[in-house]
Motif scaffolding. Sequence first.
Motif, PDB file in Angstrom:
ATOM      1  N   LYS A   1     -30.682  27.174  68.702  1.00  0.00           N
ATOM      2  CA  LYS A   1     -30.098  25.908  68.230  1.00  0.00           C
ATOM      3  C   LYS A   1     -29.031  25.386  69.193  1.00  0.00           C
ATOM      4  O   LYS A   1     -28.930  24.182  69.433  1.00  0.00           O
ATOM      5  CB  LYS A   1     -29.522  26.096  66.817  1.00  0.00           C
ATOM      6  CG  LYS A   1     -30.582  26.404  65.761  1.00  0.00           C
ATOM      7  CD  LYS A   1     -30.037  26.397  64.358  1.00  0.00           C
ATOM      8  CE  LYS A   1     -29.149  27.604  64.071  1.00  0.00           C
ATOM      9  NZ  LYS A   1     -29.910  28.879  64.057  1.00  0.00           N
ATOM     10  N   GLU A   2     -28.224  26.295  69.759  1.00  0.00           N
ATOM     11  CA  GLU A   2     -27.199  25.831  70.694  1.00  0.00           C
ATOM     12  C   GLU A   2     -27.827  25.312  71.985  1.00  0.00           C
ATOM     13  O   GLU A   2     -27.312  24.369  72.594  1.00  0.00           O
ATOM     14  CB  GLU A   2     -26.202  26.945  71.005  1.00  0.00           C
ATOM     15  CG  GLU A   2     -25.060  26.473  71.899  1.00  0.00           C
ATOM     16  CD  GLU A   2     -23.923  27.466  72.039  1.00  0.00           C
ATOM     17  OE1 GLU A   2     -22.998  27.196  72.828  1.00  0.00           O
ATOM     18  OE2 GLU A   2     -23.957  28.511  71.359  1.00  0.00           O
TER      19      GLU A   2
ATOM     20  N   SER B   1     -18.234  23.885  71.735  1.00  0.00           N
ATOM     21  CA  SER B   1     -19.055  24.561  70.725  1.00  0.00           C
ATOM     22  C   SER B   1     -18.160  25.401  69.828  1.00  0.00           C
ATOM     23  O   SER B   1     -17.321  26.167  70.323  1.00  0.00           O
ATOM     24  CB  SER B   1     -20.108  25.451  71.394  1.00  0.00           C
ATOM     25  OG  SER B   1     -20.959  24.689  72.220  1.00  0.00           O
TER      26      SER B   1
ATOM     27  N   ASN C   1     -18.315  27.964  66.373  1.00  0.00           N
ATOM     28  CA  ASN C   1     -19.035  28.673  65.323  1.00  0.00           C
ATOM     29  C   ASN C   1     -18.149  28.702  64.095  1.00  0.00           C
ATOM     30  O   ASN C   1     -17.163  29.437  64.037  1.00  0.00           O
ATOM     31  CB  ASN C   1     -19.391  30.089  65.769  1.00  0.00           C
ATOM     32  CG  ASN C   1     -20.297  30.800  64.782  1.00  0.00           C
ATOM     33  OD1 ASN C   1     -20.272  30.539  63.585  1.00  0.00           O
ATOM     34  ND2 ASN C   1     -21.124  31.701  65.281  1.00  0.00           N
TER      35      ASN C   1
ATOM     36  N   ASP D   1     -21.671  24.884  64.978  1.00  0.00           N
ATOM     37  CA  ASP D   1     -22.709  25.817  64.557  1.00  0.00           C
ATOM     38  C   ASP D   1     -22.326  26.405  63.203  1.00  0.00           C
ATOM     39  O   ASP D   1     -21.145  26.580  62.905  1.00  0.00           O
ATOM     40  CB  ASP D   1     -22.865  26.921  65.606  1.00  0.00           C
ATOM     41  CG  ASP D   1     -24.176  27.681  65.452  1.00  0.00           C
ATOM     42  OD1 ASP D   1     -24.996  27.271  64.591  1.00  0.00           O
ATOM     43  OD2 ASP D   1     -24.388  28.661  66.172  1.00  0.00           O
ATOM     44  N   GLU D   2     -23.326  26.722  62.402  1.00  0.00           N
ATOM     45  CA  GLU D   2     -23.121  27.244  61.045  1.00  0.00           C
ATOM     46  C   GLU D   2     -22.203  26.316  60.237  1.00  0.00           C
ATOM     47  O   GLU D   2     -21.236  26.750  59.611  1.00  0.00           O
ATOM     48  CB  GLU D   2     -22.553  28.669  61.090  1.00  0.00           C
ATOM     49  CG  GLU D   2     -23.434  29.665  61.805  1.00  0.00           C
ATOM     50  CD  GLU D   2     -24.812  29.856  61.160  1.00  0.00           C
ATOM     51  OE1 GLU D   2     -25.007  29.361  60.034  1.00  0.00           O
ATOM     52  OE2 GLU D   2     -25.675  30.464  61.788  1.00  0.00           O
TER      53      GLU D   2
ATOM     54  N   ALA E   1     -25.399  22.468  63.335  1.00  0.00           N
ATOM     55  CA  ALA E   1     -26.550  23.371  63.194  1.00  0.00           C
ATOM     56  C   ALA E   1     -26.304  24.336  62.054  1.00  0.00           C
ATOM     57  O   ALA E   1     -25.149  24.652  61.718  1.00  0.00           O
ATOM     58  CB  ALA E   1     -26.801  24.151  64.488  1.00  0.00           C
TER      59      ALA E   1
END
Length: 467
Positions: free
Chosen positions: A178-179, A198, A200, A243-244, A283
Amino acid sequence: MRRILIVEDEIIIRQALKKLLERNSYNVDDTGSVDEALSKNLDDYQLIISDLRLPGRPGTDLIKEAGATPVLIMTSYASLRSAVDAMREGAVDYIAKPFDHEEMLNSVQRIIRQREERTTRPGRAASNNSTTPQRSSSEIKTRIIGSCEPMQTLFKRIEKVAGTDATVLIQGESGTGKELAARAIHELSRRADKTMISVNCAAIPESLIESELFGHEKGAFTGAVAARSGLIEAADSGTLFLDEVGELPLEAQARLLRVLQENEIRRVGSITSKKVDVRLITATHRNLREMVKEGKFREDLYYRLYVMEIRMPPLRERGQDITEIAEVFLRLTSDRMGKSGLQFAPDTLDTMLHYPWPGNVRELENAIERAVILVDDHLITTELLGIEIEDDELEQIEARLASTSPAQMRPLSSRAVKENLSLDDYFLRFVLEHQDKMSETELAQKLGVSRKCLWEKRQKLGIPRKR
């Protein structure tokens, strides 16, 4: 052999990192300060890994001195925003301490690979008269490998959405890349020359997430001794990848919604807002629609994120892509470890095509790295990968579950099980078969997943946990 310079004043961390990199076939030098590092020829290195806070001079002083050599900044959560400032100064990326070994190795490999691509591929620089770098889908494939129909659809979707500023939601199982998709969107966009940050969301403590994303004013909470900008503010004019995103607490979700609606942020403890221009890509491997129904995710934020959806296909659905990806990983890993002439045995390729790959591309990469380390000659066998599923085990599962599986789950022949068994089918059958004899930890280890992933799969498939 690729050379790396570590600049870290804490001897224990420096030695541990050096051993980690040397075990993975990197040639490593280390120093304890910026001045010591500058006494070396920095052009001799493919990467410099430096702590942010060093005696005498900060690690950011190396960025200008390093020239074309990328600098990866190490920092702690307490100084995370300073690391983002370092990226603005030209650092290639940052990584939080204490770092995960796999995360560090993945970052190092990605940075060196990107540098090698820039130096070996001509014509990558954008024209001075163009604001959007022109890059073909073939260049996307240099990072996201695949030629199957689902991947062709994915490439086309990435190219279409990259030319806009639309918010993108990338969905897919853990390990599907996904990244990489988020980076491809950023690098094909008009923001390619700006910062991509980015984050998380699952890796930052809930008590710190709002401060990390939105910043805070002095005195906003205990320990806020100075005003600090957040990660969203640091990504101004660039791209923010969350992300997440499903792990965000509801309070942070409300603040993020305001960013999307008003293009402005308000720091924790502030009474004023600040305009920002950030392209948001998110994501998750979780079902946000179900979370909305359960009251765990804001419905209004969900529809703001769901402007454009990209689905990453799991590895088990990508057919011959598996062997294509495996060959690339084998070449890269063998080059890094100084082992030449390695190849897969025919039955190994067959096994890889029929294995369900619960960890997706990440699991495939790790399996191949394990095999390259263990191989004694030139042939990679299935046993070295550690992924083989025995036919007799599948037959036992089929036979013993035929009478207990739900009516809609018809028994499959051994051949059909091996060739067509989906991840969810295999997971359901395996857990029902073995949970009376195994603990949760043993089940997770056997399936090659974490306990958290096992629990989430139980919730998704409705498998009750036996007491």
